[in-house]
Design an enzyme around this catalytic site. Structure first.
Site, PDB file in Angstrom:
ATOM      1  N   GLN A  11       0.831  -1.199   0.000  1.00  0.00           N
ATOM      2  CA  GLN A  11       0.000   0.000   0.000  1.00  0.00           C
ATOM      3  C   GLN A  11       0.868   1.251   0.000  1.00  0.00           C
ATOM      4  O   GLN A  11       1.919   1.299   0.617  1.00  0.00           O
ATOM      5  CB  GLN A  11      -0.915  -0.012   1.227  1.00  0.00           C
ATOM      6  N   SER A  95       3.793  -6.478   2.747  1.00  0.00           N
ATOM      7  CA  SER A  95       2.482  -6.418   3.391  1.00  0.00           C
ATOM      8  C   SER A  95       1.418  -7.035   2.478  1.00  0.00           C
ATOM      9  O   SER A  95       1.465  -8.228   2.198  1.00  0.00           O
ATOM     10  CB  SER A  95       2.159  -4.976   3.797  1.00  0.00           C
ATOM     11  N   LEU A  96       0.455  -6.244   1.969  1.00  0.00           N
ATOM     12  CA  LEU A  96      -0.565  -6.832   1.093  1.00  0.00           C
ATOM     13  C   LEU A  96       0.078  -7.505  -0.121  1.00  0.00           C
ATOM     14  O   LEU A  96      -0.499  -8.434  -0.703  1.00  0.00           O
ATOM     15  CB  LEU A  96      -1.562  -5.777   0.627  1.00  0.00           C
ATOM     16  N   ARG A 120      -9.512  -7.960   4.141  1.00  0.00           N
ATOM     17  CA  ARG A 120      -8.361  -7.483   4.920  1.00  0.00           C
ATOM     18  C   ARG A 120      -8.374  -5.965   5.029  1.00  0.00           C
ATOM     19  O   ARG A 120      -8.182  -5.397   6.105  1.00  0.00           O
ATOM     20  CB  ARG A 120      -7.068  -7.962   4.251  1.00  0.00           C
ATOM     21  N   HIS A 204       0.052  -3.000  11.030  1.00  0.00           N
ATOM     22  CA  HIS A 204       1.176  -3.797  11.552  1.00  0.00           C
ATOM     23  C   HIS A 204       1.558  -3.418  12.983  1.00  0.00           C
ATOM     24  O   HIS A 204       2.721  -3.200  13.306  1.00  0.00           O
ATOM     25  CB  HIS A 204       2.393  -3.683  10.621  1.00  0.00           C
ATOM     26  N   GLN A 253       0.987 -11.605  10.224  1.00  0.00           N
ATOM     27  CA  GLN A 253       1.476 -10.437   9.486  1.00  0.00           C
ATOM     28  C   GLN A 253       0.614  -9.195   9.728  1.00  0.00           C
ATOM     29  O   GLN A 253       1.091  -8.071   9.637  1.00  0.00           O
ATOM     30  CB  GLN A 253       1.503 -10.829   8.003  1.00  0.00           C
TER      31      GLN A 253
END
Length: 315
Positions: A11, A95-96, A120, A204, A253
């Site tokens: 992102q 991440s994503l 998510r 996170h 995560q």
């Protein structure tokens, strides 16, 4: 010669217009965007191509949009003989981007990946009321110092290290007041810069626990296959291929640190990777790779022109 690794952006790399020239140039890309639109019951491709920007930036849209742009590149390359299973030694995503990487490696179907990322994105947005959380980039300090700053700034609230992006670029996440304290402490400790990030939620960190539970449920209901090449997992900075472990680490995560510096270092030092190709929108990971290990050559492959150059270079 060692095979390259394929990386997938996270992102922040989204931009209005993303994917448009892929759709204009390649039938395979158009098919990806149509399948994602159908899976979500939403004309996400129109938001990607035309905006508005604030709608694209919504976490529940930005996450599947970035994945769709990455998989569009993957499918175009695949149709031209560059298959992930044969061309890459490993995949990794920020991440994503870990979901994009797993879709590229065949663990999740495209439709399932889109739905997982929409879930998510929504769950992460809803975990913390708007205005109560924040993230900040602390530049020019090493990881040990940032950990000390986070501990000092917490004062009973959450202030976690969220992203270790590259040496000297570390992000903290948590309650707004704690992040404000971390910025001030970092400046006093000699940070080159310490600035709040324009994000809609504190990703996170421990405040994301409700989102982690939502992903535990969602991932428990989806079909998974072992990836065609190993995934270097964000929370471990080492490769995994077992589907049950992948599921576990994807849940971790959500609240855990993205160990990107260590992940890229592992690829370079342990796997002997010399080339990283960032598939999708933007060039963020390509820039980070050079800072993590100057011996790495990085290249972003996100536009029709990039794809043609990539194919041509492979001969």
């Amino acid at each position: 010669m060692n095979k390259p690794a394929f990386t997938f952006p996270g992102q922040g790399s989204q931009a209005v217009g993303m994917g448009r020239d892929l759709a204009d140039s390649f039938a395979e890309a158009r098919a990806v965007f149509e399948e994602v639109d159908d899976a979500l019951g939403l004309k996400l491709s129109a938001i990607m191509f035309d905006g508005p920007e604030d709608t694209l930036r919504l976490t529940e849209n930005a996450q599947p949009a970035l994945m769709a742009a990455s998989i569009a590149v993957v499918r175009v390359l695949d149709a031209r003989g560059v298959k992930v299973a044969e061309a890459a030694s490993h995949v990794a995503g920020h991440s994503l981007g870990e979901y994009s990487a797993l879709c590229a490696a065949g663990t999740f179907s495209l439709s399932d990946t889109a739905r997982l990322l929409q879930i998510r994105g929504r769950a992460m947005q809803q975990a913390v009321p708007v205005g109560q959380g924040a993230m900040a980039a602390l530049l020019g300090l090493d990881m040990d110092v940032v950990k000390e700053i986070a501990a000092e700034a917490a004062q009973g609230e959450v202030c976690d290290v969220a992203n270790d992006n590259s040496p000297g670029q570390v992000v903290v996440s948590g309650n707004l007041a704690a992040i404000d304290r971390a910025i001030e402490i970092a400046k006093a400790r000699g940070a080159r810069r310490a600035l709040a990030l324009p994000v809609s939620a504190p990703f996170h960190c421990a405040l994301m626990a409700p989102a982690a539970e939502a992903m535990r449920e969602a991932l428990g209901n989806v079909d998974m296959k072992a990836p065609s090449v190993p995934l270097v997992a964000n929370v471990l900075a080492r490769p995994i291929s077992d589907t049950q472990e992948i599921r576990t680490r994807l849940v971790e995560q959500v609240t855990g640190m993205v160990r990107w510096t260590e992940s890229v270092s592992w690829l370079a030092k342990e796997a002997g990777v010399t080339e990283l190709y960032e598939l999708g929108t933007g060039k963020v990971l390509t820039g980070l790779a050079k800072r993590i290990d100057p011996a790495l050559s990085g290249q972003a492959v996100g536009t029709a022109q990039d794809i043609e150059a990539f194919i041509a270079a492979r001969g």
